[in-house]
Design a protein around this motif. Sequence first.
Motif, PDB file in Angstrom:
ATOM      1  N   GLY A  95       0.835  -1.194   0.000  1.00 26.05           N
ATOM      2  CA  GLY A  95       0.000   0.000   0.000  1.00 26.05           C
ATOM      3  C   GLY A  95       0.871   1.245   0.000  1.00 26.05           C
ATOM      4  N   GLY A  96       0.274   2.358   0.331  1.00 20.64           N
ATOM      5  CA  GLY A  96       0.994   3.622   0.318  1.00 20.64           C
ATOM      6  C   GLY A  96       2.181   3.664   1.267  1.00 20.64           C
ATOM      7  N   GLN A  97       2.083   2.931   2.383  1.00 24.67           N
ATOM      8  CA  GLN A  97       3.199   2.887   3.321  1.00 24.67           C
ATOM      9  C   GLN A  97       4.441   2.257   2.702  1.00 24.67           C
ATOM     10  N   SER A  98       4.247   1.309   1.790  1.00 28.16           N
ATOM     11  CA  SER A  98       5.378   0.662   1.125  1.00 28.16           C
ATOM     12  C   SER A  98       6.171   1.695   0.328  1.00 28.16           C
ATOM     13  N   VAL A  99       5.466   2.614  -0.323  1.00 23.41           N
ATOM     14  CA  VAL A  99       6.119   3.675  -1.088  1.00 23.41           C
ATOM     15  C   VAL A  99       6.889   4.605  -0.151  1.00 23.41           C
ATOM     16  N   SER A 100       6.253   5.008   0.937  1.00 24.11           N
ATOM     17  CA  SER A 100       6.909   5.916   1.888  1.00 24.11           C
ATOM     18  C   SER A 100       8.155   5.271   2.499  1.00 24.11           C
ATOM     19  N   ARG A 101       8.087   3.976   2.777  1.00 23.00           N
ATOM     20  CA  ARG A 101       9.234   3.287   3.365  1.00 23.00           C
ATOM     21  C   ARG A 101      10.396   3.228   2.373  1.00 23.00           C
ATOM     22  N   ASP A 102      10.101   3.017   1.092  1.00 18.19           N
ATOM     23  CA  ASP A 102      11.156   3.031   0.077  1.00 18.19           C
ATOM     24  C   ASP A 102      11.881   4.376   0.066  1.00 18.19           C
ATOM     25  N   ILE A 103      11.114   5.447   0.112  1.00 18.59           N
ATOM     26  CA  ILE A 103      11.705   6.795   0.114  1.00 18.59           C
ATOM     27  C   ILE A 103      12.558   6.991   1.364  1.00 18.59           C
ATOM     28  N   TYR A 104      12.036   6.563   2.504  1.00 18.75           N
ATOM     29  CA  TYR A 104      12.737   6.704   3.784  1.00 18.75           C
ATOM     30  C   TYR A 104      14.088   5.989   3.766  1.00 18.75           C
ATOM     31  N   LEU A 105      14.113   4.755   3.235  1.00 15.73           N
ATOM     32  CA  LEU A 105      15.324   3.955   3.274  1.00 15.73           C
ATOM     33  C   LEU A 105      16.309   4.299   2.156  1.00 15.73           C
ATOM     34  N   LEU A 106      15.801   4.462   0.942  1.00 14.70           N
ATOM     35  CA  LEU A 106      16.694   4.670  -0.191  1.00 14.70           C
ATOM     36  C   LEU A 106      17.358   6.040  -0.171  1.00 14.70           C
ATOM     37  N   PHE A 107      16.642   7.048   0.295  1.00 10.17           N
ATOM     38  CA  PHE A 107      17.216   8.401   0.340  1.00 10.17           C
ATOM     39  C   PHE A 107      17.725   8.778   1.730  1.00 10.17           C
ATOM     40  N   ARG A 108      17.610   7.829   2.684  1.00 11.21           N
ATOM     41  CA  ARG A 108      18.085   8.071   4.054  1.00 11.21           C
ATOM     42  C   ARG A 108      17.485   9.357   4.627  1.00 11.21           C
ATOM     43  N   VAL A 109      16.172   9.446   4.503  1.00 12.80           N
ATOM     44  CA  VAL A 109      15.442  10.628   4.971  1.00 12.80           C
ATOM     45  C   VAL A 109      15.437  10.640   6.503  1.00 12.80           C
ATOM     46  N   VAL A 110      15.396  11.817   7.099  1.00  9.97           N
ATOM     47  CA  VAL A 110      15.573  11.981   8.538  1.00  9.97           C
ATOM     48  C   VAL A 110      14.520  11.246   9.362  1.00  9.97           C
ATOM     49  N   SER A 111      13.308  11.077   8.842  1.00  8.37           N
ATOM     50  CA  SER A 111      12.245  10.400   9.598  1.00  8.37           C
ATOM     51  C   SER A 111      11.195   9.856   8.637  1.00  8.37           C
ATOM     52  N   PRO A 112      10.406   8.854   9.074  1.00 10.98           N
ATOM     53  CA  PRO A 112       9.299   8.370   8.246  1.00 10.98           C
ATOM     54  C   PRO A 112       8.294   9.475   7.910  1.00 10.98           C
ATOM     55  N   GLU A 113       8.091  10.405   8.863  1.00 13.70           N
ATOM     56  CA  GLU A 113       7.148  11.500   8.629  1.00 13.70           C
ATOM     57  C   GLU A 113       7.644  12.416   7.509  1.00 13.70           C
ATOM     58  N   GLU A 114       8.960  12.647   7.484  1.00 18.29           N
ATOM     59  CA  GLU A 114       9.539  13.469   6.421  1.00 18.29           C
ATOM     60  C   GLU A 114       9.439  12.764   5.066  1.00 18.29           C
ATOM     61  N   ALA A 115       9.605  11.443   5.072  1.00 16.23           N
ATOM     62  CA  ALA A 115       9.463  10.674   3.838  1.00 16.23           C
ATOM     63  C   ALA A 115       8.029  10.758   3.309  1.00 16.23           C
ATOM     64  N   GLU A 116       7.060  10.701   4.209  1.00 12.08           N
ATOM     65  CA  GLU A 116       5.659  10.827   3.815  1.00 12.08           C
ATOM     66  C   GLU A 116       5.394  12.219   3.240  1.00 12.08           C
ATOM     67  N   ARG A 117       5.954  13.240   3.894  1.00 12.05           N
ATOM     68  CA  ARG A 117       5.788  14.607   3.391  1.00 12.05           C
ATOM     69  C   ARG A 117       6.382  14.751   1.994  1.00 12.05           C
ATOM     70  N   LEU A 118       7.554  14.164   1.792  1.00 10.47           N
ATOM     71  CA  LEU A 118       8.216  14.223   0.495  1.00 10.47           C
ATOM     72  C   LEU A 118       7.361  13.566  -0.577  1.00 10.47           C
TER      73      LEU A 118
END
Length: 410
Positions: free
Chosen positions: A231-254
């Motif tokens: 689901g949508g969380q899978s997409v947010s987690r990819d962004i969080y891990l691949l770009f080493r984003v500061v937090s899951p919330e920031e990945a969701e915002r991105l």
Amino acid sequence: MNLIVGLDIGTTKVCCVAARWNAHHALEVIAHGSSPCKGLRQGQVVDLEETTSAIQKAVQEAQQKADVEITHAFVGVTGAHIESIPRRAEITITRPDREVTAEDLERLKFQLQQVMLSPDRELLHVVIRQYILDGQPHVLNPLGMSARHVEAEGVLITGGLTFLQNIRRCVERAGLTPQALVLEPLASGLAVLSEEEREVGVALIDIGGGTSDVAIFHEGALAYSSIVPLGGQSVSRDIYLLFRVVSPEEAERLKIAHGCAYSPYVPEEERVSYREISTQQERRIPRRLLAEVIEERMKELLNLAKAEMMDSGLYDKLAAGVVLTGGGACLPCTAELGRQIFDPLPVRLGTPQPAIAGLSQELLQPAYATAIGLVLYGAQNTPPAMAPNGLLNLWQQIMQKARRIFRRHS
């Protein structure tokens, strides 16, 4: 006040929508509320307190907006524990006039659901796809017709008892009585599909936070239902891990602010910035690169949904194509990506159809399809108390239309 309340308990948020019959004989939304939720994982409760708290916050927001007390709700359920069982049953009418009565149809429905369920399963819905009268198929409503042998072909929708009990417990701990647990694709279908689409054949893909529902409607009824564990969380987690984003919330915002599901539509020169987890410093990357990461995961999700549709044996009957809905479908160009994957089938974005008064622009978004559909389901199963003149007749008309759509599911 006779409130009809839909409660969509999702992996990322809880949505509560309250409606009532107004003096103009129309169903009207009077308030809605939402709250972030981290208590579910892929449709299953993993934190009772967190889920209960999220329900309370969403309900309180709706109550405050309309100055009403919410005590009951129609609650959506989904998850990998949902299963469907194809069934066929037959009765014989021995009376001389052979007229099919309401009692006969209830007897037939009773026969249809006579199946030995394991102790860990609970029956949610009986979906009758068609009636067959003395060998004549595709009968929509046999009431009042003549026949000796009446058959029904349908599907029993069941859920895991433990999972359903935990959902009930959360709702009850939040101070509400669940009027019914409703399969979410049934509810979403009421909100975003037309009667014509359901009749000629359509696939509904409801992209949630943790899972995505795949449902096929054909000849006016639900014919197939399954779950994709993405689901949508899978997409947010990819962004969080691949770009080493500061937090899951920031990945969701991105994802929400700059994401796109189809990278060719993103100009190469555009850049986006975010904070990196290790250095806490701002980084800038091509927006197309972000879109490519999103596109790969969305491709996987939609291809898994396509595989489920192929397994149903109904793929060649989808004359109305594919409808994408749910919060995960809100990413720009999701429908365009779907057209690439499901070509030559038509693909559109499914938004709640304004069949209810009082729908704000916020509620006319795919993310609210299930909650609005739960209200519609509740309306077709709850006669209005203290109805204004003529309202009961209106409700009966809605019931007749709903039965044509769902072939008397319960």
